[in-house]
Design a protein around this motif. Structure first.
Motif, PDB file in Angstrom:
ATOM      1  N   ARG A 115       0.809  -1.231   0.000  1.00  0.00           N
ATOM      2  CA  ARG A 115       0.000   0.000   0.000  1.00  0.00           C
ATOM      3  C   ARG A 115       0.845   1.286   0.000  1.00  0.00           C
ATOM      4  NH1 ARG A 115      -3.721  -2.262   4.353  1.00  0.00           N
ATOM      5  NH2 ARG A 115      -5.578  -3.065   3.337  1.00  0.00           N
ATOM      6  N   VAL A 118      -0.898   3.775  -2.132  1.00  0.00           N
ATOM      7  CA  VAL A 118      -2.038   4.466  -1.525  1.00  0.00           C
ATOM      8  C   VAL A 118      -1.551   5.685  -0.751  1.00  0.00           C
ATOM      9  CG1 VAL A 118      -3.987   4.260   0.056  1.00  0.00           C
ATOM     10  CG2 VAL A 118      -3.333   2.306  -1.379  1.00  0.00           C
ATOM     11  N   PRO A 169      -4.444  -3.945  -7.024  1.00  0.00           N
ATOM     12  CA  PRO A 169      -4.776  -2.525  -6.872  1.00  0.00           C
ATOM     13  C   PRO A 169      -5.841  -2.107  -7.885  1.00  0.00           C
ATOM     14  CG  PRO A 169      -2.395  -2.874  -7.001  1.00  0.00           C
ATOM     15  CD  PRO A 169      -3.049  -4.136  -7.454  1.00  0.00           C
TER      16      PRO A 169
END
Length: 316
Positions: A115, A118, A169
């Motif tokens: 992540r 992100v 993703p």
């Protein structure tokens, strides 16, 4: 800049509603204005000057604004950021480049679910730190399935990758035939010539029809005014991208338009520690993404819907 022969119809009705509101405001009478003891241009109208408040109210759709009107809109955005955050930002209007259509591909055999993408996206695109609005979701998937309904959006193991899982993703697929655009009743969202599906945040009415229409869960309603620490505000912004947004609008990935239209890579790609992400110009036969499409076995999510996404997945 987009051409100024923009949408009419429903957006004209919305513009008319703004003017009706102004007429109603005027009916309060000159006495109310006269009661203000300081210059109207210095008065705070909801945290902004009267001049900027009226400018926002009269502002036309992005695609219909003249270059001068856009220049004024960018200046208002910069002033509002200065008042709200105490930070001087630069809001630009970098247009699409000739001969460029952007595309993305992800090597899911390299993605480990960290992540980092992100976190980089949140910082680069001035997303609220309190709202949980995140343009990228990394889905934890059982190996052997592509059924998104089986995915875990909120995985939190001690370590990743978890045994028996892989990571997928998802973000805006920048569809060539985007259902979100068709669903918007005021035409506040559209596809630009370089393939990026954008939003005019000043024209969005927050109805969320686009969210319902999107089959990829890629649009996010902003329930609160984004809370961003002043020292973390990214000052390099774009009108159609990462500029500070108001409360009550729909946000989405825009391929880091403030970066990619200047020849830079998206923040998520730069942040990926495993090199799983590939971004580039689909019209350039020498680009890495064209190599991937020509030499790898690729797939697109929900391709049967006919949205024609410019976002592919592949494995080594």
């Amino acid at each position: 800049m987009s051409d100024n022969n923009g949408p009419k119809g429903a957006s004209d009705a919305a513009n008319g509603a703004r003017r009706k509101f102004l007429t109603a405001l005027g009916s309060i009478g000159a006495a109310g204005v006269a009661a203000v003891s300081v210059s109207p241009l210095k008065a705070a109208w909801g945290g902004k000057t009267l001049q900027d408040a009226l400018g926002d109210l009269f502002q036309d759709h992005y695609q219909r604004m003249t270059p001068e009107e856009i220049k004024e809109a960018l200046a208002r955005i910069e002033r509002k950021a200065q008042r709200s955050y105490g930070v001087a930002i630069k809001c630009e209007n970098t247009p699409p480049r000739e001969g460029v259509v952007f595309g993305y591909a992800i090597n899911i055999s390299k993605c480990k679910g960290y992540r980092d993408c992100v976190e980089a996206c949140v910082k680069e695109n001035n997303q609220g730190r309190d709202s949980q609005v995140q343009y990228i979701r990394v889905l934890e998937m059982p190996k052997g399935t592509k059924d998104l309904e089986e995915s875990n959006h909120y995985y939190d193991p001690d370590t990743v990758p978890a045994e028996g899982k892989y990571y997928l993703p998802v973000q805006c697929m920048q569809c060539a035939d985007p259902p979100c655009v068709k669903a918007c009743p005021v035409e506040a969202t559209w596809a630009e010539p370089d393939g990026i599906v954008v939003v005019d945040y000043d024209w969005c009415i927050g109805c969320r029809y686009c969210m319902t229409a999107c089959p990829y869960w890629a649009r996010h309603f902003n329930w609160t005014t984004p809370e961003i620490p002043a020292q973390e505000l990214n000052p390099n912004t774009h009108y159609l991208g990462n500029r500070p947004r108001p409360r009550g609008v729909v946000e989405k990935c825009h391929f880091c338009i403030q970066r990619t239209r200047k020849g830079l890579q998206p923040a998520c790609m730069e942040a990926c520690p495993t090199g799983a992400r590939v971004f580039g110009n689909l019209l350039d036969p020498t680009s890495e993404i064209r190599y991937v499409l020509a030499n790898k076995t690729v797939f697109r999510l929900k391709e049967e819907l006919g949205t024609d996404p410019k976002f592919w997945y592949f494995t080594d």
